[in-house]
Write a protein that holds these residues in place. Structure first.
Motif, short mmCIF file in Angstrom:
data_model
loop_
_atom_site.label_atom_id
_atom_site.label_comp_id
_atom_site.label_asym_id
_atom_site.label_seq_id
_atom_site.Cartn_x
_atom_site.Cartn_y
_atom_site.Cartn_z
N MET A 43 -36.32 -54.69 25.26
CA MET A 43 -35.79 -55.71 26.17
C MET A 43 -36.21 -55.38 27.60
O MET A 43 -35.91 -54.29 28.08
CB MET A 43 -34.27 -55.78 26.08
N PRO A 44 -36.87 -56.31 28.29
CA PRO A 44 -37.28 -56.04 29.67
C PRO A 44 -36.06 -55.90 30.59
O PRO A 44 -35.04 -56.54 30.36
CB PRO A 44 -38.11 -57.26 30.06
N ARG A 45 -36.19 -55.07 31.60
CA ARG A 45 -35.10 -54.89 32.56
C ARG A 45 -34.84 -56.17 33.34
O ARG A 45 -33.71 -56.48 33.67
CB ARG A 45 -35.44 -53.76 33.53
N ASN A 46 -35.90 -56.91 33.62
CA ASN A 46 -35.80 -58.16 34.35
C ASN A 46 -35.45 -59.28 33.38
O ASN A 46 -36.23 -59.58 32.47
CB ASN A 46 -37.13 -58.45 35.06
N ARG A 47 -34.31 -59.93 33.57
CA ARG A 47 -33.87 -61.00 32.67
C ARG A 47 -34.85 -62.17 32.63
O ARG A 47 -34.85 -62.96 31.69
CB ARG A 47 -32.52 -61.55 33.12
N ARG A 48 -35.66 -62.31 33.65
CA ARG A 48 -36.60 -63.43 33.70
C ARG A 48 -37.85 -63.19 32.86
O ARG A 48 -38.67 -64.07 32.71
CB ARG A 48 -37.00 -63.71 35.15
N ARG A 49 -38.00 -62.01 32.35
CA ARG A 49 -39.14 -61.68 31.50
C ARG A 49 -38.72 -61.81 30.03
O ARG A 49 -37.72 -61.23 29.62
CB ARG A 49 -39.60 -60.25 31.75
N PRO A 50 -39.49 -62.54 29.24
CA PRO A 50 -39.12 -62.68 27.81
C PRO A 50 -39.52 -61.43 27.02
O PRO A 50 -40.42 -60.70 27.41
CB PRO A 50 -39.94 -63.89 27.37
N HIS A 51 -38.85 -61.23 25.92
CA HIS A 51 -39.21 -60.14 25.01
C HIS A 51 -39.95 -60.74 23.82
O HIS A 51 -39.93 -61.94 23.59
CB HIS A 51 -37.97 -59.37 24.55
N ASP A 52 -40.62 -59.88 23.07
CA ASP A 52 -41.37 -60.32 21.89
C ASP A 52 -40.42 -60.34 20.69
O ASP A 52 -40.13 -59.30 20.10
CB ASP A 52 -42.54 -59.38 21.65
N VAL A 53 -39.93 -61.52 20.36
CA VAL A 53 -38.92 -61.64 19.31
C VAL A 53 -39.50 -61.30 17.94
O VAL A 53 -38.79 -60.76 17.09
CB VAL A 53 -38.26 -63.04 19.34
N ARG A 54 -40.77 -61.58 17.71
CA ARG A 54 -41.37 -61.23 16.42
C ARG A 54 -41.42 -59.72 16.24
O ARG A 54 -41.18 -59.21 15.15
CB ARG A 54 -42.77 -61.84 16.32
N LYS A 55 -41.72 -59.02 17.31
CA LYS A 55 -41.73 -57.55 17.25
C LYS A 55 -40.32 -57.03 16.97
O LYS A 55 -40.13 -56.12 16.17
CB LYS A 55 -42.26 -56.99 18.57
N LEU A 56 -39.32 -57.63 17.62
CA LEU A 56 -37.93 -57.25 17.38
C LEU A 56 -37.57 -57.42 15.91
O LEU A 56 -36.98 -56.54 15.29
CB LEU A 56 -37.00 -58.09 18.26
N ILE A 57 -37.92 -58.56 15.34
CA ILE A 57 -37.60 -58.83 13.94
C ILE A 57 -38.28 -57.80 13.03
O ILE A 57 -37.66 -57.26 12.11
CB ILE A 57 -38.01 -60.27 13.55
N ARG A 58 -39.56 -57.53 13.29
CA ARG A 58 -40.28 -56.54 12.46
C ARG A 58 -39.65 -55.16 12.56
O ARG A 58 -39.66 -54.41 11.59
CB ARG A 58 -41.76 -56.50 12.86
N MET A 59 -39.08 -54.82 13.72
CA MET A 59 -38.45 -53.51 13.89
C MET A 59 -37.13 -53.40 13.14
O MET A 59 -36.76 -52.33 12.67
CB MET A 59 -38.19 -53.24 15.38
N VAL A 60 -36.41 -54.51 13.03
CA VAL A 60 -35.07 -54.50 12.43
C VAL A 60 -35.13 -54.68 10.91
O VAL A 60 -34.37 -54.06 10.18
CB VAL A 60 -34.18 -55.58 13.09
N GLU A 63 -39.73 -52.67 6.62
CA GLU A 63 -41.13 -52.63 7.03
C GLU A 63 -41.98 -53.53 6.13
O GLU A 63 -41.80 -53.56 4.91
CB GLU A 63 -41.66 -51.20 6.98
N ASP A 64 -42.89 -54.25 6.75
CA ASP A 64 -43.85 -55.12 6.06
C ASP A 64 -43.18 -56.17 5.17
O ASP A 64 -43.71 -56.53 4.13
CB ASP A 64 -44.84 -54.29 5.23
N SER A 65 -42.00 -56.64 5.58
CA SER A 65 -41.31 -57.62 4.73
C SER A 65 -41.21 -59.00 5.37
O SER A 65 -40.63 -59.89 4.77
CB SER A 65 -39.90 -57.12 4.39
N THR A 66 -41.74 -59.20 6.56
CA THR A 66 -41.58 -60.50 7.22
C THR A 66 -42.67 -61.47 6.81
O THR A 66 -43.82 -61.08 6.59
CB THR A 66 -41.58 -60.35 8.76
N PHE A 67 -42.28 -62.73 6.69
CA PHE A 67 -43.20 -63.80 6.31
C PHE A 67 -42.81 -65.03 7.13
O PHE A 67 -41.80 -65.68 6.87
CB PHE A 67 -43.09 -64.09 4.80
N GLU A 68 -43.60 -65.33 8.16
CA GLU A 68 -43.25 -66.42 9.07
C GLU A 68 -43.59 -67.78 8.47
O GLU A 68 -44.62 -67.96 7.83
CB GLU A 68 -43.94 -66.25 10.42
N ILE A 69 -42.71 -68.74 8.74
CA ILE A 69 -42.87 -70.12 8.27
C ILE A 69 -42.96 -71.04 9.50
O ILE A 69 -42.19 -70.89 10.44
CB ILE A 69 -41.66 -70.54 7.40
#
Length: 171
Positions: A43-60, A63-69
């Protein structure tokens, strides 16, 4: 052709053989005690900067189980199939890199269809929430944002599956 068949097999691996059964659990290859230290700095310190939600999902997720639709439709909402400890789940997340994550008509339609799909196949939903609200303005009003927002929220309200919300917006 081979890639298409491979993707179909992967997609179907998340689903039960029919709507009267529960989705199948597979033995996970992932360590259940895995800790990804990158989560601490995602999560970026600056609230105005977006985070990479796909990376977040892959981390949580496992491993190697995500399949985007529907990656290119309603880009403000990310929809994925994934696994947690081998159990299939339907994942939703707001992508602040597109319109700041504000829900557009297409995003509402995508969300409604995704919740209905998950409900049909008994997939619990894991929702990474970072939504500032619904898109406003004349163009959005003409497109019917209020009607589609109501339909999306109705789908969520009427679903009978487990639903977990993880708020990712930094306050």
């Amino acid at each position: 052709e081979q890639d298409a068949c491979s993707q179909i097999r992967r997609f179907l691996s998340f689903l039960p053989t029919n709507v009267w059964q529960l989705p199948p659990r597979i033995e996970p290859n992932d360590d259940p005690n895995r800790r990804d230290e990158e989560l601490l700095d995602l999560m970026p310190r600056n609230r105005r900067r977006p985070h990479d939600v796909r990376k977040l999902i892959r981390m949580v997720m496992d491993e190697d189980s995500t399949f985007e639709i529907s990656e290119l439709y309603g880009r403000e909402v990310v929809t994925m199939l994934a696994r947690i400890d081998g159990f299939p789940v339907a994942v939703m997340a707001n992508d602040a890199r597109h319109n700041g994550g504000a829900m557009t008509v297409q995003a509402c339609i995508k969300l409604e269809r995704w919740v209905d799909f998950a409900n049909t196949f008994h997939l619990p939903i894991v929702y990474f929430c970072d939504v500032p609200g619904f898109m406003v303005g004349l163009q959005s009003e003409k497109a019917g944002i209020i009607r589609f927002a109501n339909k999306a929220m109705y789908a969520v309200r009427e679903s009978t599956i487990p639903y977990v919300t993880i708020v990712t917006r930094r306050l």
